[in-house]
Motif scaffolding. Structure first.
Motif, PDB file in Angstrom:
ATOM      1  N   THR A 194      -1.974   0.235  -3.112  1.00 41.68           N
ATOM      2  CA  THR A 194      -1.792  -0.553  -1.894  1.00 41.68           C
ATOM      3  C   THR A 194      -0.299  -0.802  -1.721  1.00 41.68           C
ATOM      4  OG1 THR A 194      -3.899  -1.590  -2.367  1.00 41.68           O
ATOM      5  CG2 THR A 194      -2.545  -2.598  -0.659  1.00 41.68           C
ATOM      6  N   ALA A 195       0.298  -0.102  -0.767  1.00 43.14           N
ATOM      7  CA  ALA A 195       1.739  -0.193  -0.590  1.00 43.14           C
ATOM      8  C   ALA A 195       2.113  -1.428   0.212  1.00 43.14           C
ATOM      9  CB  ALA A 195       2.264   1.059   0.102  1.00 43.14           C
ATOM     10  N   VAL A 196       1.280  -1.768   1.191  1.00 45.18           N
ATOM     11  CA  VAL A 196       1.521  -2.965   2.004  1.00 45.18           C
ATOM     12  C   VAL A 196       0.205  -3.726   2.045  1.00 45.18           C
ATOM     13  CG1 VAL A 196       2.108  -3.832   4.286  1.00 45.18           C
ATOM     14  CG2 VAL A 196       3.267  -1.809   3.408  1.00 45.18           C
ATOM     15  N   ARG A 197       0.261  -5.034   1.737  1.00 44.40           N
ATOM     16  CA  ARG A 197      -0.990  -5.794   1.645  1.00 44.40           C
ATOM     17  C   ARG A 197      -0.981  -6.932   2.656  1.00 44.40           C
ATOM     18  NH1 ARG A 197      -3.912  -5.894  -3.222  1.00 44.40           N
ATOM     19  NH2 ARG A 197      -2.005  -5.246  -4.271  1.00 44.40           N
ATOM     20  N   SER A 198      -1.869  -6.868   3.602  1.00 41.71           N
ATOM     21  CA  SER A 198      -2.086  -7.862   4.668  1.00 41.71           C
ATOM     22  C   SER A 198      -0.848  -8.667   5.038  1.00 41.71           C
ATOM     23  CB  SER A 198      -3.249  -8.795   4.330  1.00 41.71           C
ATOM     24  OG  SER A 198      -3.196  -9.170   2.993  1.00 41.71           O
ATOM     25  N   VAL A 199       0.085  -7.973   5.665  1.00 41.88           N
ATOM     26  CA  VAL A 199       1.329  -8.620   6.081  1.00 41.88           C
ATOM     27  C   VAL A 199       1.209  -9.071   7.537  1.00 41.88           C
ATOM     28  CG1 VAL A 199       3.779  -8.257   6.515  1.00 41.88           C
ATOM     29  CG2 VAL A 199       2.726  -7.302   4.463  1.00 41.88           C
ATOM     30  N   ASP A 200       1.504 -10.330   7.773  1.00 42.48           N
ATOM     31  CA  ASP A 200       1.615 -10.844   9.140  1.00 42.48           C
ATOM     32  C   ASP A 200       3.092 -10.999   9.429  1.00 42.48           C
ATOM     33  OD1 ASP A 200      -1.110 -11.270   9.899  1.00 42.48           O
ATOM     34  OD2 ASP A 200      -1.152 -12.818   8.344  1.00 42.48           O
ATOM     35  N   PHE A 201       3.484 -10.569  10.604  1.00 40.59           N
ATOM     36  CA  PHE A 201       4.917 -10.527  10.846  1.00 40.59           C
ATOM     37  C   PHE A 201       5.174 -10.557  12.343  1.00 40.59           C
ATOM     38  CE2 PHE A 201       9.034  -8.310  11.010  1.00 40.59           C
ATOM     39  CZ  PHE A 201       9.712  -9.027  10.032  1.00 40.59           C
ATOM     40  N   THR A 202       6.134 -11.357  12.770  1.00 37.65           N
ATOM     41  CA  THR A 202       6.477 -11.356  14.193  1.00 37.65           C
ATOM     42  C   THR A 202       7.984 -11.252  14.370  1.00 37.65           C
ATOM     43  OG1 THR A 202       6.506 -13.747  14.148  1.00 37.65           O
ATOM     44  CG2 THR A 202       4.540 -12.705  15.089  1.00 37.65           C
ATOM     45  N   VAL A 203       8.380 -10.623  15.451  1.00 39.82           N
ATOM     46  CA  VAL A 203       9.780 -10.616  15.859  1.00 39.82           C
ATOM     47  C   VAL A 203       9.808 -11.128  17.280  1.00 39.82           C
ATOM     48  CG1 VAL A 203      11.825  -9.239  16.276  1.00 39.82           C
ATOM     49  CG2 VAL A 203      10.302  -8.630  14.408  1.00 39.82           C
ATOM     50  N   ASN A 204      10.643 -12.135  17.531  1.00 41.06           N
ATOM     51  CA  ASN A 204      10.711 -12.708  18.875  1.00 41.06           C
ATOM     52  C   ASN A 204      11.824 -12.041  19.674  1.00 41.06           C
ATOM     53  OD1 ASN A 204       8.637 -14.562  18.351  1.00 41.06           O
ATOM     54  ND2 ASN A 204      10.110 -15.845  17.244  1.00 41.06           N
ATOM     55  N   ALA A 205      11.742 -12.228  20.974  1.00 45.07           N
ATOM     56  CA  ALA A 205      12.747 -11.611  21.852  1.00 45.07           C
ATOM     57  C   ALA A 205      14.126 -12.130  21.502  1.00 45.07           C
ATOM     58  CB  ALA A 205      12.411 -11.913  23.302  1.00 45.07           C
ATOM     59  N   VAL A 207       7.620  -8.287  -1.383  1.00 45.86           N
ATOM     60  CA  VAL A 207       7.594  -7.943  -2.807  1.00 45.86           C
ATOM     61  C   VAL A 207       6.235  -7.349  -3.124  1.00 45.86           C
ATOM     62  CG1 VAL A 207       7.707  -8.831  -5.150  1.00 45.86           C
ATOM     63  CG2 VAL A 207       9.234  -9.735  -3.415  1.00 45.86           C
ATOM     64  N   GLN A 208       6.243  -6.199  -3.701  1.00 43.89           N
ATOM     65  CA  GLN A 208       5.018  -5.492  -4.066  1.00 43.89           C
ATOM     66  C   GLN A 208       4.014  -5.472  -2.927  1.00 43.89           C
ATOM     67  OE1 GLN A 208       3.730  -7.145  -7.771  1.00 43.89           O
ATOM     68  NE2 GLN A 208       5.264  -5.981  -8.918  1.00 43.89           N
ATOM     69  N   GLY A 209       4.528  -5.174  -1.726  1.00 47.52           N
ATOM     70  CA  GLY A 209       3.649  -5.014  -0.579  1.00 47.52           C
ATOM     71  C   GLY A 209       3.211  -6.298   0.065  1.00 47.52           C
ATOM     72  N   GLU A 210       3.619  -7.415  -0.478  1.00 47.16           N
ATOM     73  CA  GLU A 210       3.200  -8.676   0.134  1.00 47.16           C
ATOM     74  C   GLU A 210       4.402  -9.445   0.618  1.00 47.16           C
ATOM     75  OE1 GLU A 210      -0.390 -10.789  -1.776  1.00 47.16           O
ATOM     76  OE2 GLU A 210       0.416  -9.487  -3.320  1.00 47.16           O
ATOM     77  N   LYS A 211       4.178 -10.183   1.714  1.00 44.11           N
ATOM     78  CA  LYS A 211       5.274 -10.999   2.213  1.00 44.11           C
ATOM     79  C   LYS A 211       5.350 -12.259   1.375  1.00 44.11           C
ATOM     80  CE  LYS A 211       5.329 -13.173   6.197  1.00 44.11           C
ATOM     81  NZ  LYS A 211       5.278 -13.359   7.652  1.00 44.11           N
ATOM     82  N   GLY A 247       7.779  -1.662  -0.442  1.00 41.52           N
ATOM     83  CA  GLY A 247       6.949  -1.279   0.699  1.00 41.52           C
ATOM     84  C   GLY A 247       7.605  -1.516   2.038  1.00 41.52           C
ATOM     85  N   LYS A 248       8.922  -1.689   2.046  1.00 41.50           N
ATOM     86  CA  LYS A 248       9.618  -1.980   3.302  1.00 41.50           C
ATOM     87  C   LYS A 248       9.531  -0.802   4.267  1.00 41.50           C
ATOM     88  CE  LYS A 248      13.631  -2.653   1.369  1.00 41.50           C
ATOM     89  NZ  LYS A 248      13.343  -2.420  -0.061  1.00 41.50           N
ATOM     90  N   THR A 249       9.889   0.399   3.768  1.00 34.87           N
ATOM     91  CA  THR A 249       9.884   1.565   4.644  1.00 34.87           C
ATOM     92  C   THR A 249       8.451   1.918   5.052  1.00 34.87           C
ATOM     93  OG1 THR A 249      11.939   2.357   3.705  1.00 34.87           O
ATOM     94  CG2 THR A 249      10.592   3.966   4.835  1.00 34.87           C
ATOM     95  N   THR A 250       7.502   1.751   4.139  1.00 33.98           N
ATOM     96  CA  THR A 250       6.098   1.995   4.490  1.00 33.98           C
ATOM     97  C   THR A 250       5.679   1.078   5.626  1.00 33.98           C
ATOM     98  OG1 THR A 250       5.690   2.500   2.177  1.00 33.98           O
ATOM     99  CG2 THR A 250       3.770   2.125   3.555  1.00 33.98           C
ATOM    100  N   PHE A 251       6.092  -0.173   5.526  1.00 34.52           N
ATOM    101  CA  PHE A 251       5.775  -1.141   6.585  1.00 34.52           C
ATOM    102  C   PHE A 251       6.416  -0.705   7.913  1.00 34.52           C
ATOM    103  CE2 PHE A 251       6.661  -5.366   8.627  1.00 34.52           C
ATOM    104  CZ  PHE A 251       5.342  -5.626   8.968  1.00 34.52           C
ATOM    105  N   PHE A 252       7.644  -0.253   7.829  1.00 33.55           N
ATOM    106  CA  PHE A 252       8.344   0.275   9.003  1.00 33.55           C
ATOM    107  C   PHE A 252       7.550   1.424   9.625  1.00 33.55           C
ATOM    108  CE2 PHE A 252      13.026  -0.060  10.203  1.00 33.55           C
ATOM    109  CZ  PHE A 252      13.007  -1.435  10.169  1.00 33.55           C
ATOM    110  N   ASN A 253       7.119   2.324   8.761  1.00 30.10           N
ATOM    111  CA  ASN A 253       6.385   3.484   9.260  1.00 30.10           C
ATOM    112  C   ASN A 253       5.065   3.075   9.892  1.00 30.10           C
ATOM    113  OD1 ASN A 253       8.397   5.216   8.526  1.00 30.10           O
ATOM    114  ND2 ASN A 253       7.443   5.847   6.600  1.00 30.10           N
ATOM    115  N   CYS A 254       4.468   1.985   9.389  1.00 26.98           N
ATOM    116  CA  CYS A 254       3.248   1.468  10.021  1.00 26.98           C
ATOM    117  C   CYS A 254       3.569   0.922  11.405  1.00 26.98           C
ATOM    118  CB  CYS A 254       2.632   0.352   9.179  1.00 26.98           C
ATOM    119  SG  CYS A 254       1.909   0.929   7.657  1.00 26.98           S
TER     120      CYS A 254
END
Lengths: 589, 287
Positions: B25-36, B232-236, B49-56
């Motif tokens: 499991t490279a990324v595990r249930s990450v919730d994430f928002t970016v505001n304007a 860290v290890q796929g988790e936020k 898992g940063k780049t994997t998350f990016f690719n998602c």
């Protein structure tokens, strides 16, 4: 490089070396007028003193080139423009060319007539005369290093910095292009018209070394700069020359060669969209030519066609052929274009063969009765435009234009269309996305390019253009049979030859695949005396070319930089002209 | 999780994104928002898992679970559609079209904002010429923005490293994104180039484009980001302002390692030291 010592391979005083080249060049010219052999059994009749024949003409031309370059090296006023690079390489290369063609002739005479005794004194004179410039040229000083290989390389090297030319006036630039086109047409016509294999080999030797010499002298660079300024004029001249070709011919046989080269070249140009621009390796491309040819044959009104009652006018048949190929291209492309690289090549290879085998079996016994199986569809009627029957010879302005010349002119129009499609598509949003996909598919999709869709368009467009050429080819050859549409064979067109024409000529260029197609068509046609060894010779030639010029004969700028990474500076024209050193750094990414 | 300083509309919203490769499991249930208008940093140790998350986020990977939405609409997992929607990205290892010119690279970036197809290219009507001209003008504006307008006709491969990075950003900006994802934009750069990139990122934000960046250069991230998330290890692990994240013990632990659980206290250490000193001295006397 400036502080390295210069030394010659053959120790001679500089003045003597230069004189030797010049004298040797003149002697070679003179020797071409002598009788080289006693019997006219050797083709070309080299027995007449005072008039050159056959291969002697080639020796004469090579001798003239040596002499002219030697005079230019002497600084004779008015000839300085011949060697803008101010190097010795053009002398060396033309000298080798003259030597090569002369000695090739002498050896062929001895080999074919059985012994050196068949040579007249003139032949010996020619042999010695053509050797002199080579000795002289290698006695010219060049930078000396420890390695013999580098020393030899220095003799044929093209300097990196060629002084910038003085700007020519526009009309002079056009005059240069016109003269070059006429010379090109003359050379090309001579090559097609060579009557026997020896003459063609001699022709190739002279042309290869002459072009190489012009390249190292820096003239090719200057010429391409002029062409870049006058793109549409050059294109117009090119087509004028293409149209002029049948008017220079007395025998319709050569027009037949011409039309076949054009068909082959048009299909190669279509393949260039797929391979050169979009970077999709298609090993079954000839099938699309076949689809076009079979479609045209079926609707041509031939009595052997399954639909013998149907007789489309040519425009409709051409559209039908292109459309059928396009549909076939989409059908093959849609499932396969999701694959990349090698896998795509294998699958297209398979589909290409499936077409041939399917056509072979659709004879009513092993499959539906559509294509007459191995017998094909014979007696396809000639085309007829508003009463102008392309099957008959016509007299136009005192020139007799035969059947094949008619088709040749039709093919010139179709090729013009294909060149237009190619250049316009390449220089557009879709063309850029093809190149982007070729460069880096992942990055391209991340830039919003729908890779599959864009590749499918390339595939379908390439297929349609091949199909269009196929419709004409069906009429030219009177009949269509399955055998030519195979992966590899000893005569073009087949998929391997098509791909070779694109790669050999220069991927991603317009002129490259056409030149490659011309060469690949002429080689098997002219070198019949090699018989079953012709494929071997062809293979060796291809390997050598790919070893020493992987970007093809006519290099695309992108490709050239791709293959020669070191020392190649990419500086736009404007910065070179102002002499400003552009900041060029090797990218470490 | 820390609270946000300003409440604005989210540009990017990743919900419960999980990415599994087989058993990993490279990324595990990450919730994430970016505001304007925000600059958000994403940090984490190598392999987090940063780049994997990016690719998602960009559709290169289809997340095993969870959704990614841009301005309220769920993104289809196709890279070209994600770019079309308004998310552009750069790559960790530069992926320019090396054999195309600088200008052509940026023009390719314009792909989604133009629509001239094959027919229009073949027929060359007035619409085609207008669109090509407009594209070129826009591309030249971007080249001026990053300061490469003088090198428009150079091949991308011949640019120095730092300029290649810049060009990649210009190419991404050409698609007129609302959110720009930068994957290690300063990797391999010297301090001056890093500072220049910092200014460039601020300038991009000033154009109203939100920026999400992965980075290992901590000073760069903390200077730049309005918010930093730690993976860290796929988790936020933590998300918050630079100060909050920098002070968080778990973050320090993730980078430098956990303190040993049976960690001896100061008093015990002193005791042991004293005892050791005693034994050595007795040994010395015995000899």
């Amino acid at each position: 490089m400036t502080d390295t010592t210069t030394r010659a391979l053959i120790p001679l005083p500089l003045a003597a070396a230069r004189a030797l080249v010049l004298v040797g060049g003149i002697a070679t010219i003179v020797s071409a007028f002598l009788a080289w052999t006693w019997t006219s059994e050797f083709p070309g009749d080299l027995t007449i003193t005072g008039y050159p024949g056959g291969l002697q003409w080639l020796t004469l031309i090579a001798g003239v080139l040596v002499t002219v370059f030697a005079l230019s090296a002497y600084g004779v006023p008015g000839l300085g423009w011949l060697i803008p690079a101010r190097n010795n390489a053009p002398l060396v290369l033309t000298a080798i060319g003259a030597f090569g063609v002369t000695w090739y002739t002498i050896i062929s005479i001895a080999a074919e007539l059985g012994g050196l005794a068949n040579l007249e004194p003139g032949g010996w004179v020619a042999a010695i005369a053509s050797l002199l410039p080579v000795i002289g040229a290698f006695a010219l000083p060049e930078p000396h290093t420890e390695s013999t290989k580098d020393n030899l390389k220095a003799y044929i090297a093209k300097p990196e910095n060629i002084p910038a030319p003085a700007p020519l006036s526009p009309w002079l630039e056009r005059a240069v292009i016109t003269v070059a086109t006429i010379i090109g047409l003359a050379v090309f016509t001579y090559g097609i018209d060579t009557e026997y294999g020896e003459l063609f080999v001699g022709f190739l030797i002279v042309v290869v070394f002459a072009v190489w010499a012009l390249h190292t002298a820096g003239l090719m660079d200057r010429f391409s700069r002029i062409v870049a300024h006058n793109r549409s004029f050059t294109l117009a001249m090119g087509f004028a020359a293409a149209i002029a070709f049948p008017f220079t011919q007395t025998d319709d046989h050569y027009a037949n060669i011409g039309v076949n080269i054009l068909i082959f070249g048009t299909v190669a140009l279509g393949l260039n969209i797929v391979v050169g621009l979009a970077g999709l390796l298609d090993l079954g491309y000839v099938a699309f030519l076949g689809v076009g040819a079979y479609t045209a044959a079926l609707v041509s009104g031939s009595e052997f066609s399954r639909f013998s009652g149907v007789h489309f006018p040519f425009w409709a048949a051409a559209l039908a052929g292109a459309a059928a190929s396009l549909i076939f291209g989409v059908l093959i492309g849609a499932p396969t274009l999701r694959l990349r690289g090698d896998y795509l090549a294998i699958v297209t290879l398979g589909f290409g063969e499936i077409f041939r085998i399917a056509v072979n079996n659709m004879d009513g016994e092993s499959g539906p009765d559509i294509t007459n199986g191995p017998n094909g569809i014979p007696s396809i009627p000639d085309l007829n435009f508003f009463g102008f029957n392309l099957g008959e010879a016509h007299d136009i302005a005192g020139f007799t234009i035969g059947r094949f010349a008619n088709y040749y002119l039709l093919m010139v129009l179709i090729m013009a269309l294909v060149v237009l499609v190619y250049t316009r598509a390449a220089d557009s949003r879709i063309g850029r996305s093809w190149i982007a996909i070729r460069e880096d598919e992942t990055a391209a999709t991340a830039m919003g390019i729908n890779g599959f869709r864009v590749k499918l368009i390339a595939f379908a467009l390439g297929a349609a253009l091949a199909g269009l050429a196929g419709t004409v080819s069906a009429h030219v050859t009177y009949s269509v049979v399955p055998t030519p549409y195979q992966f590899a064979g000893s005569t073009p067109p087949n998929s391997a030859f098509l791909l070779a024409a694109v790669v050999l000529g220069g991927m991603g260029t317009v002129a490259g695949p056409i030149l490659g197609a011309a060469l690949l068509y002429l080689l098997p046609e002219k070198l019949v005396f090699l018989q079953d060894k012709s494929l071997l010779a062809f293979g060796i030639a291809l390997i050598l070319l790919m070893r020493f010029r992987p970007e093809g004969i006519i290099a695309n700028r992108r490709r050239q930089l791709e293959f020669h990474e070191t020392g190649q500076l990419d500086v736009p024209d404007t910065t070179t002209l102002s002499g400003e050193p552009a900041a060029v750094t090797k990218a470490g990414a | 999780m820390s609270t946000m300083t300003t409440e604005t509309t989210p540009v990017l919203e990743a919900r419960n994104v999980t990415m599994r490769f087989g058993g990993l499991t490279a990324v595990r249930s990450v919730d994430f928002t970016v505001n304007a208008g925000e600059i958000v940093g994403l940090i984490g140790p190598n392999g987090a898992g940063k780049t994997t998350f990016f690719n998602c986020l960009t559709g290169l990977y289809v997340p095993t679970e969870g959704t990614v939405s841009y301005q309220g609409t769920v993104l289809p997992p196709k890279p070209h559609l994600v770019t079309k929607a308004g998310i552009a990205r750069t790559f960790q290892n530069i992926r320019l079209f090396a054999n195309m010119t600088v200008l052509e690279n940026v023009l390719v970036g314009r792909h989604t904002r133009t629509k001239e197809g094959l027919w229009s290219a073949l027929l060359r009507g007035p619409g085609f010429k207008k669109a090509e001209k407009a594209s070129e003008e826009r591309a030249m504006e971007l080249l001026e923005f990053i300061g490469l307008e003088a090198k428009r006709d150079h091949l991308a491969r011949n640019l120095p490293y730092g300029e290649q990075r810049k060009l990649e950003i210009a190419r991404a900006l050409a698609s007129e994104p609302g959110l720009l994802l930068l994957d290690e934009p300063t990797a391999g750069m010297n301090p001056q180039e890093t500072r220049a990139t910092e200014e460039l990122v601020f300038a991009i934000r000033d154009k109203g484009i939100a920026v999400l960046l992965i980075e290992h250069d901590m000073r760069f991230v903390f200077n730049l980001s309005d918010r930093v998330a730690v993976l860290v290890q796929g988790e936020k692990l933590v998300e918050g302002t630079s100060e909050v994240v920098q002070a968080d013990e778990r973050v320090i632990a993730a980078y430098l390692g956990e303190p040993f659980e049976g960690d001896p206290g100061a008093a015990e250490t002193a005791e042991v030291d004293a005892a050791e000193a005693g034994t050595t001295s007795t040994k010395g006397e015995a000899q």
